[in-house]
Motif scaffolding. Structure first.
Motif, PDB file in Angstrom:
ATOM      1  N   UNK A  40     -55.886 -16.661  45.290  1.00 40.71           N
ATOM      2  CA  UNK A  40     -54.881 -17.678  44.673  1.00 40.71           C
ATOM      3  C   UNK A  40     -53.520 -16.812  44.156  1.00 40.71           C
ATOM      4  N   UNK A  41     -52.132 -16.927  44.602  1.00 40.06           N
ATOM      5  CA  UNK A  41     -51.116 -16.125  44.123  1.00 40.06           C
ATOM      6  C   UNK A  41     -50.796 -16.744  42.826  1.00 40.06           C
ATOM      7  N   UNK A  42     -50.099 -16.030  42.056  1.00 35.81           N
ATOM      8  CA  UNK A  42     -49.604 -16.033  40.431  1.00 35.81           C
ATOM      9  C   UNK A  42     -48.873 -17.486  40.783  1.00 35.81           C
ATOM     10  N   UNK A  43     -47.753 -17.736  41.714  1.00 35.92           N
ATOM     11  CA  UNK A  43     -47.262 -18.715  41.697  1.00 35.92           C
ATOM     12  C   UNK A  43     -48.084 -20.182  41.768  1.00 35.92           C
ATOM     13  N   UNK A  44     -49.127 -20.123  42.646  1.00 30.25           N
ATOM     14  CA  UNK A  44     -50.093 -21.042  42.708  1.00 30.25           C
ATOM     15  C   UNK A  44     -51.011 -21.397  41.438  1.00 30.25           C
ATOM     16  N   UNK A  45     -51.290 -20.221  40.731  1.00 32.45           N
ATOM     17  CA  UNK A  45     -51.762 -20.681  39.542  1.00 32.45           C
ATOM     18  C   UNK A  45     -50.890 -21.436  38.468  1.00 32.45           C
ATOM     19  N   UNK A  46     -49.583 -20.803  38.249  1.00 41.89           N
ATOM     20  CA  UNK A  46     -48.800 -21.545  37.366  1.00 41.89           C
ATOM     21  C   UNK A  46     -48.505 -23.061  37.969  1.00 41.89           C
ATOM     22  N   UNK A  47     -48.442 -23.326  39.132  1.00 40.69           N
ATOM     23  CA  UNK A  47     -48.024 -24.526  39.747  1.00 40.69           C
ATOM     24  C   UNK A  47     -49.275 -25.669  39.247  1.00 40.69           C
ATOM     25  N   UNK A  48     -50.505 -25.037  39.264  1.00 36.49           N
ATOM     26  CA  UNK A  48     -51.591 -25.857  38.832  1.00 36.49           C
ATOM     27  C   UNK A  48     -51.269 -26.480  37.424  1.00 36.49           C
ATOM     28  N   UNK A  49     -50.645 -25.811  36.621  1.00 40.62           N
ATOM     29  CA  UNK A  49     -50.353 -26.292  35.248  1.00 40.62           C
ATOM     30  C   UNK A  49     -48.998 -27.109  35.388  1.00 40.62           C
TER      31      UNK A  49
END
Lengths: 81, 619
Positions: free
Chosen positions: B216-225
């Motif tokens: 998972x990229x950083x962007x994908x992790x942030x997007x989850x929230x």
């Protein structure tokens, strides 16, 4: 492995499909979808949905994330992987 | 003669590429951010032009074009980008070569756009930007193989770092010489339709790009929230709440400082100049008039500090996604969110920002409702009237004054939604609205670029005060003091004009002074405040601040004051807004429609407010 194509708009969350084409009714929308990067053979994963009626949605397309409306997603035909 | 020689030596390059691929960062880094914003005649799509010298002394002129995916030009700003590289822009010579920029992480999604760029008939180099981020995401690109496959030079680059640009600058030296001598290799045109180009591009990326799938990229992790169906809207509301709080609370010290400075300036003028009309013109006309507007600079800066941060970090596209559901209900799309948000500062940048909307129907609708967002120019009027007429009592946790102000903002938004619905259903046919945007990776804004953007916004505001508000203030001063002020307001031109128009406005409770103050407010809504000050013969900016409210409270009824507030929710005044609408829609129809519907709504709203308030006995 032939299965009935489904619309990208119906792809369940976190599921991945392979693009097999565009709906014949897409018209100019097909060009726009292609320009931003949707192409036959590419993998798409459904990521997030809007609060009401799965609209709009975001999909992972290769390494990019695209936000699009249900109507636009429905112009992309996929097969489930 | 020598000038022609140097001119012919200038190397003109265009920066082309998808939105958010880093074109502007590279542009700012190379040119030092010193850009001339150019307008394409007929439409106000802007592109930036800058200049710099390569280490050898070769002079380069660089065009920073709007982001574009293909070569069709679906929206106005995409068409400008494509016209510019084709040499179809009036008054702009076709560039000598194209720097095609691409976010290296997205090479497998966007490579077909490079193939399309081969067909412009110009030398092209491909710059793969953000190679560091791509490597972090597990993407490796064989540059040499890619060059061979594409038949064009490929440069890896990290635009935001000098070391990351060094290779590109070196390369431009040699390539630029070849381009100017006409000996640079032209790419062989790409054959086939878009579908075929995509197939070609995919087969190239399969050969030259290796991807190690990261979990998972950083962007994908942030997007989850951030894109969570419940948390996402809450976070967005929170950000907007903090933004509006900041605009109205953090700006206090700045506003006081500016007020004090203008007060001092007036004192200095009156100590130097003898009493008389010259002193009055400079002090009461110019300084007080301009000061009444410049005072809002701190709020403008804070608002844009937020907007630019949200844009540069990559959040703005997420906000568009989150509000798309709501926008769809009134027939607009999520992209309209950005123009409408800017319209809270001023409708002019808002109307211009609407050009990124592809559907013409959506673009026009967005432009039509932009003036209903509570722009910064309305606040002076709101502050003045609310302060004078609404008691500073508390309703629960909130101040009554704050609630009234909030109510005015919400009223504007509600009417914007209603009007959008009507415009879409009744006035315009055709075209489905759409979203279709790429969500950029989150990134840290480049501090220098960020400050530069903020500085540009502040300068636009200040120059507007000089060009528009200063002349308006002088005109008001003249009309409010001549031919004869001794017999009171009725003896002045302003009094005569107000008296002439009063029958139109008498049914909704407006006084002669109010009617007149609406006229200079055509130049800018906030001028209404300075105009009222001038008309009630206040001498200084400080007096307008402290005494005007009291004078109005004695002279106007509460019903009249509330009607004035209701009028300013719609405020069909701002001439610059109508001018920009005319420019952006290329004709008189839409500015006239906007003026007409705003005037009718303002008149009805003020009338209903006046008579209902009178019915409550507030007259």
């Amino acid at each position: 492995m032939t299965q009935t194509p489904i619309k990208l708009g119906n792809l369940p969350k976190h599921q991945t499909g392979r693009i097999i084409g565009f709906s014949a009714a897409a018209g100019e929308l097909e060009t726009r979808l292609r320009e931003i990067g949707f192409a036959e053979g590419d993998h798409v994963t459904a990521l997030h949905f809007g609060l009401f009626g799965r609209n709009p949605m975001t999909v992972k397309l290769n390494s990019a994330t695209i936000a699009l409306r249900r109507r636009e997603a429905d112009a992309v035909l996929i097969e489930m992987l | 003669m020598s000038e022609i020689l140097t001119k012919s030596k200038t190397l003109r390059l265009a920066l082309l590429g998808a939105p958010n691929c880093g074109k502007s960062s590279l542009f700012n880094a190379l040119t030092g951010g010193r850009a001339k914003v150019a307008n394409y005649p007929g439409v106000t799509v802007e592109y930036r032009k800058g200049e710099f010298d390569l280490p050898s002394g070769q002079h380069v002129e660089l065009l920073d074009l709007p982001g574009v995916y293909g070569d069709c030009g679906h929206s106005m700003d995409e068409r400008v980008a494509i016209d510019a590289v084709r040499g179809d822009l009036d008054g702009e010579r076709q560039p000598d070569g194209i720097i095609f920029m691409m976010d290296a992480s997205h090479i497998s999604t966007h490579l077909h756009n490079v193939l399309q760029a081969k067909n412009y008939g110009l030398p092209v180099i491909l710059v793969l930007n953000m190679m560091d981020m791509a490597a972090r995401d597990g993407i490796e690109i064989d540059i040499t193989a890619l060059e061979a496959q594409l038949g064009m030079p490929v440069i890896s680059c990290v635009a935001v770092r000098a070391s990351g640009r060094a290779h590109l600058v070196d390369y431009l030296e040699d390539w630029g010489k070849d381009v100017l001598q006409g000996s640079a290799a032209l790419p062989s045109p790409a054959e086939g339709r878009l579908k075929d180009l995509q197939a070609q591009a995919r087969s190239i990326t399969r050969e030259v790009v290796s991807v190690i799938e990261k979990a998972e990229t950083f962007t994908q992790r942030v997007d989850k929230i951030v894109l969570h169906p419940v948390l996402g809207p809450i976070i967005l509301l929170g950000i907007l709440f903090v933004m509006f709080q900041a605009v109205y609370t953090w700006s206090g010290p700045g506003i006081e400082f500016i007020e004090a400075a203008f007060g001092q300036l007036q004192l200095a003028v009156s100590s130097v100049l003898p009493d008389g009309w010259i002193q009055s013109l400079i002090s009461d006309g110019m300084i007080a008039g301009v000061g009444a507007v410049i005072v809002f600079l701190p709020q403008i800066i804070i608002l844009f500090a937020f907007i630019l941060l949200l844009e540069a970090s990559g959040y703005m596209a997420r906000a568009a996604f989150l509000v798309d559901t709501l926008m769809a209900k009134v027939g607009l799309n999520g992209r309209a969110f950005i123009p409408l948000l800017s319209s809270f500062a001023c409708a002019i940048p808002g109307v211009m920002a609407a050009r990124t909307i592809e559907s013409e129907r959506d673009r026009i609708t967005t432009i039509m409702i932009a003036p209903l967002m509570t722009c910064a120019a309305r606040w002076p009027v709101y502050f003045l009237i609310i302060g004078a007429f609404i008691p500073a009592t508390k309703v629960g946790l909130f101040s009554l004054q704050g609630l009234v102000a909030f109510g005015l903002v919400i009223t504007g938004i509600i009417f914007a939604m209603i009007m959008a619905f009507l415009f879409k259903r009744v006035l315009m046919k055709g075209g489905n609205s759409s979203l279709l945007i790429e969500l950029p990776s989150y990134k840290m804004p480049v501090f220098k670029d960020y400050l530069r953007g903020l500085w540009d916004r502040a300068m636009i505001f200040i120059s507007r005060a000089g060009r528009i508000i200063l002349p308006a203030a002088v005109l008001v001063w003249f009309l409010g003091n001549y031919p004869n002020r001794d017999s009171g307001f009725a003896g002045t031109y302003a009094g005569k004009i107000g008296g002439f128009l009063e029958p139109i406005f008498a049914p909704i409770g407006f006084t002669t002074e109010m009617v007149f103050s609406l006229i200079p407010a055509m130049a800018a809504r906030e001028v209404a405040v300075g105009a009222l000050g001038t008309l009630y013969a206040l001498e200084s900016e400080a007096e307008i601040e402290t005494q005007l409210g009291g004078i109005l409270a004695a002279d106007w009824t509460l019903a009249t004051a509330l009607a004035f507030l209701a009028w300013f929710v719609f405020a069909p005044q701002c001439l610059s807004t109508f001018a920009i609408i005319k420019k952006e829609t290329n004709g008189w129809k839409w500015p006239l429609v906007a003026f007409g519907y705003l005037f009718v709504l303002a008149y009805i709203a003020a009338g209903i407010t006046y008579h209902v308030a009178k019915g409550f006995g507030w007259a």
